[in-house]
Design an enzyme around this catalytic site. Structure first.
Site, short mmCIF file in Angstrom:
data_model
loop_
_atom_site.label_atom_id
_atom_site.label_comp_id
_atom_site.label_asym_id
_atom_site.label_seq_id
_atom_site.Cartn_x
_atom_site.Cartn_y
_atom_site.Cartn_z
N ARG A 68 1.02 -1.32 -0.10
CA ARG A 68 -0.10 0.12 -0.01
C ARG A 68 0.91 1.36 0.07
NH1 ARG A 68 -4.23 0.59 4.77
NH2 ARG A 68 -5.53 -0.75 3.59
N ARG A 82 -4.57 3.01 17.32
CA ARG A 82 -5.35 2.35 16.19
C ARG A 82 -5.06 3.21 14.93
NH1 ARG A 82 -7.92 -0.99 13.79
NH2 ARG A 82 -9.82 -2.28 14.66
N LYS A 83 -5.47 2.98 13.79
CA LYS A 83 -5.53 3.61 12.59
C LYS A 83 -6.05 4.85 12.61
CE LYS A 83 -8.27 2.82 8.96
NZ LYS A 83 -9.22 2.43 8.19
N GLY A 139 -16.92 -5.54 1.70
CA GLY A 139 -17.04 -6.87 1.63
C GLY A 139 -17.16 -7.51 2.89
N CYS A 166 -14.60 -0.67 4.40
CA CYS A 166 -13.58 0.24 3.47
C CYS A 166 -14.24 0.69 2.36
CB CYS A 166 -12.52 -0.76 3.18
SG CYS A 166 -11.65 -1.68 4.72
N GLY A 167 -15.11 0.03 1.79
CA GLY A 167 -15.88 0.38 0.54
C GLY A 167 -17.17 1.67 0.91
FE1 SRM Z 1 -9.98 -0.65 5.27
C1 SRM Z 1 -8.78 -3.03 7.24
C2 SRM Z 1 -8.65 -2.40 2.63
C3 SRM Z 1 -10.14 1.96 3.19
C4 SRM Z 1 -11.67 0.66 7.65
N1 SRM Z 1 -8.76 -2.20 4.93
C5 SRM Z 1 -8.37 -3.31 5.91
C6 SRM Z 1 -7.52 -4.22 5.55
C7 SRM Z 1 -6.03 -3.65 5.47
C8 SRM Z 1 -7.68 -5.52 6.04
C9 SRM Z 1 -6.40 -6.57 5.79
O1 SRM Z 1 -5.48 -6.57 6.03
O2 SRM Z 1 -6.65 -7.54 4.88
C10 SRM Z 1 -7.86 -4.31 3.92
C11 SRM Z 1 -6.87 -4.78 2.74
C12 SRM Z 1 -7.42 -5.61 2.01
C13 SRM Z 1 -6.58 -5.50 0.56
O3 SRM Z 1 -5.77 -6.56 0.42
O4 SRM Z 1 -6.78 -4.71 -0.20
C14 SRM Z 1 -8.30 -2.80 3.63
N2 SRM Z 1 -9.46 -0.40 3.23
C15 SRM Z 1 -8.90 -1.05 2.39
C16 SRM Z 1 -8.91 -0.35 0.84
C17 SRM Z 1 -7.88 -0.82 -0.06
C18 SRM Z 1 -10.31 -0.55 0.20
C19 SRM Z 1 -10.42 -0.23 -1.21
O5 SRM Z 1 -10.47 -1.09 -1.77
O6 SRM Z 1 -10.40 0.86 -1.55
C20 SRM Z 1 -8.76 1.25 1.49
C21 SRM Z 1 -7.24 1.55 1.66
C22 SRM Z 1 -7.19 3.07 1.58
C23 SRM Z 1 -5.78 3.41 1.75
O7 SRM Z 1 -5.41 3.76 0.64
O8 SRM Z 1 -5.32 3.48 2.96
C24 SRM Z 1 -9.45 1.28 2.68
N3 SRM Z 1 -10.71 1.12 5.39
C25 SRM Z 1 -10.84 2.11 4.44
C26 SRM Z 1 -11.88 3.08 4.86
C27 SRM Z 1 -12.48 4.30 3.99
C28 SRM Z 1 -11.85 5.67 4.28
O9 SRM Z 1 -10.74 5.46 4.90
O10 SRM Z 1 -12.42 6.44 3.78
C29 SRM Z 1 -12.38 2.55 5.99
C30 SRM Z 1 -13.53 3.07 6.97
C31 SRM Z 1 -13.15 4.78 7.40
C32 SRM Z 1 -12.30 4.44 8.75
O11 SRM Z 1 -11.07 3.85 8.76
O12 SRM Z 1 -12.82 5.06 9.64
C33 SRM Z 1 -11.75 1.45 6.30
N4 SRM Z 1 -10.11 -1.06 7.05
C34 SRM Z 1 -10.97 -0.50 7.93
C35 SRM Z 1 -11.20 -1.21 9.24
C36 SRM Z 1 -11.95 -0.89 10.18
C37 SRM Z 1 -11.35 0.02 11.18
C38 SRM Z 1 -11.96 0.13 12.56
O13 SRM Z 1 -11.72 1.21 13.37
O14 SRM Z 1 -12.28 -0.73 13.23
C39 SRM Z 1 -10.28 -2.27 9.11
C40 SRM Z 1 -9.95 -3.39 10.19
C41 SRM Z 1 -8.98 -2.87 10.93
O15 SRM Z 1 -8.25 -1.82 10.99
O16 SRM Z 1 -8.69 -3.71 12.08
C42 SRM Z 1 -9.67 -2.07 7.85
FE1 SF4 Z 2 -13.73 -5.80 4.64
FE2 SF4 Z 2 -11.98 -3.85 4.04
FE3 SF4 Z 2 -11.57 -6.42 3.35
FE4 SF4 Z 2 -13.42 -5.06 2.00
S1 SF4 Z 2 -11.30 -4.35 1.97
S2 SF4 Z 2 -13.63 -7.03 2.88
S3 SF4 Z 2 -14.34 -3.92 3.98
S4 SF4 Z 2 -11.47 -5.31 5.56
#
Ligand code: SRM
Ligand code: SF4
Length: 519
Positions: A69, A183-184, A438, A443-444
């Protein structure tokens, strides 16, 4: 400083323990060793968690093929950088690709650990970094994708975003001061009137506002989505001018969060939980103490006065004779040839600049009027259209089960196939924003969509099948608010008629001639 890491490690949760035992950034010095030993031999905590501090994500779904990333501050990059990333992805012809993310960023896939040292050298040479882009770090910082070129913008935020990133990452080298947040953390800085950054879903958001005739930012705090709770950001009652005060305010809030944020329960650790505990007045007072000067009160009103634009199509810039062109990249998925082609287009028609959007699309700016006719003849416009069909146009999807082990369903491919089927059956007079995610991590961002679909498991005919919870009512731009769940557990195989009916009843869609029987 009262870091949780000072406690005995036995009382800490798994992630606090991992951070307390060894800082995530420490694996930076072990990359050559990891490359030599191969992915199977790396210590599991280093491989599965600490590498994420460098932006390198082990993927249990595709073991051995890592995801990297990036950080693309403000979503602004150049053709040389895009070409470097294309060359990296091209090394993996079977499984390499790149996704534009919902934070205006790129993720590379298929990456082998043995190539990481060379890949990181290439990033550095091209002025890029992936540092601190995962786990308990600050994510890519977002800004309006048309900053500096938009006739209507109030503040060009590009330099500010870069400064905040440099402060957080020590100019891309990695910054131990911010590697152990509870956290993030998400930051967005918007200088536009249409809230193109989704201010409300960030832990800190800057939105344009005038005080005594001077343009600056009102500050919002605490917005976040998680599986258990989603909250829109709330006003901090602070106004800051568009200068280094923005950087210092971010630093202060991050230090306060780092030193005081709750760490015991990962589901209750985001910034808003600290604001709940203290109350926003005390939180504001602590921020003021930290910056060591009085903070101005928020301006009475902000300047988010427009509906959100999607920037697809051709638009004159504020620079006379130049245009930016927005291309739709269906569900944000790019392959190496696409990336080379975008780099070429940016050089041949623009000045080499490429921009990414939170809707997972691409803009190429600085195209002279005289070059537009030639651009329209380029074959890639068939794939990345500037006038896509109304559902494809606004479709956003997270990664889903193809690569993400949290996923409860497949998303990107299914999302695209479904909107294409619906577009074949319906006349849809205006675009409808459909977001897929998903799993409940969101994240979506289904909560910002007109129609949001969140993956779940459900039962059909006695069997467990992939399904979605349906969200409705997300509003973006002016008066943004979050949508909510209106129906649970729709099997994915039954989703098409549900969406068709919704589009007809609530979005003025009409069945195309000859398919009325399909209802
Ligand atoms: Fe996300 C975790 C993908 C935007 C909330 N997110 C993950 C992980 C890293 C989980 C993992 O290790 O597999 C996903 C990686 C999957 C992969 O292989 O791609 C993942 N998040 C994404 C992305 C790629 C979705 C997308 O297809 O665009 C986005 C990457 C953004 C970036 O460039 O950094 C992405 N994630 C978001 C957003 C949207 C935003 O930021 O506007 C959110 C909700 C907003 C927020 O964070 O408040 C989001 N992601 C989460 C969470 C829930 C966080 C929480 O506080 O519980 C997780 C799980 C965690 O962190 O434990 C997570
Ligand atoms: Fe769940 Fe984020 Fe993975 Fe999508 S990319 S399946 S919302 S953790």
């Amino acid at each position: 400083m009262t870091l949780a890491t000072e406690k005995p490690t036995t009382s800490l949760n798994k992630f606090e323990k991992i951070k307390a035992e060894k800082d995530g950034l420490d694996v930076k010095n072990q990359l050559e060793d990891f490359a030599q030993m191969g992915w199977e031999a790396i210590d599991a905590s280093d491989r599965d968690y600490r590498l994420k501090w460098l932006g390198v994500f082990f993927r249990p779904v595709t073991p051995g093929q890592f995801m990297v990333r990036m950080r693309i501050p403000h979503g602004v990059m150049n053709s040389l950088q895009m070409r470097v990333l294309a060359e990296i992805v091209e090394r993996y012809p079977d499984d390499g690709n790149a996704d534009i993310t919902t934070r205006q960023n790129l993720q590379l896939r298929g990456i082998r650990i043995e190539d990481i040292p060379d890949i990181f050298n290439r990033f550095k040479a091209a002025g890029m970094t992936s540092v601190q882009s995962g786990m308990d770090n600050v994510r890519n910082i977002t800004g309006s994708p048309v900053s500096g070129i938009d006739k209507h913008e109030l503040i060009d935020t590009q330099e500010l975003v870069q400064k905040v990133q440099d402060m957080i990452t020590n100019t891309g080298e990695g910054n131990p001061a911010f590697t152990n947040l509870p956290r993030k953390f998400n930051i967005a800085i918007g200088g536009c009137p249409d809230n193109s950054i989704h201010a409300e879903i960030n832990d800190i958001a800057f939105i344009p506002a005038y005080t005594n005739g001077e343009i600056g930012f009102n500050v919002l705090v605490g917005g976040f989505f998680s599986a258990k709770r989603c909250e829109a950001a709330i006003p901090l009652n602070v106004w800051v001018p568009p200068n280094d005060d923005v950087v210092e305010l971010c630093r202060a809030i991050l230090e306060i969060y780092r030193d005081n944020g709750p760490r015991a329960n990962r589901q209750k650790s985001r910034l808003m939980w600290l604001i709940d505990e203290w109350g926003v007045e005390k939180f504001r007072a602590e921020v003021e103490k930290k910056v060591e000067k009085p903070l101005a009160e928020a301006a009475e009103k902000d300047e988010i006065v427009w509906e959100k634009r999607d920037h697809l199509g051709v638009f004159p810039q504020k620079q006379a004779g130049l245009n930016f062109v927005g291309f739709n990249v269906p569900v944000g998925r790019l392959f190496a040839p696409d990336m080379f082609e975008l780099a070429r287009l940016a050089e041949v028609y623009g000045n080499g600049e490429i921009r990414l959007t939170v809707e997972q699309n691409v803009l190429i700016p600085n195209i002279p009027d005289s070059r537009l006719e030639a651009l329209w003849q380029e074959p890639i416009l068939e794939k990345f259209r500037i006038d896509p069909a109304p559902l494809t146009r606004s479709l956003v999807s997270c990664t889903g089960s193809q690569f993400c082990n949290f996923a409860l369903i497949e998303t990107k491919n299914r999302a695209l196939a479904l909107v294409q089927e619906l577009e074949a059956e319906l006349e849809i007079p205006k675009t409808v924003r459909i977001h897929w995610t998903g799993c409940p991590n969101s994240c979506g961002q289904p909560q910002v969509a007109e129609i949001g679909l969140m993956g779940t498991k459900t039962r059909k005919n006695g069997k467990t099948v992939e399904g979605v919870d349906l969200y409705m009512g997300g509003k973006v731009g002016k008066d943004a608010h979050l949508g909510s769940c209106v129906q649970k557990g729709i099997p994915c195989e039954d989703l098409k008629p549900v969406l068709r009916q919704l589009l007809v009843e609530q979005f003025e869609a009409k069945l195309k001639p000859g398919i009325a029987h399909a209802m």
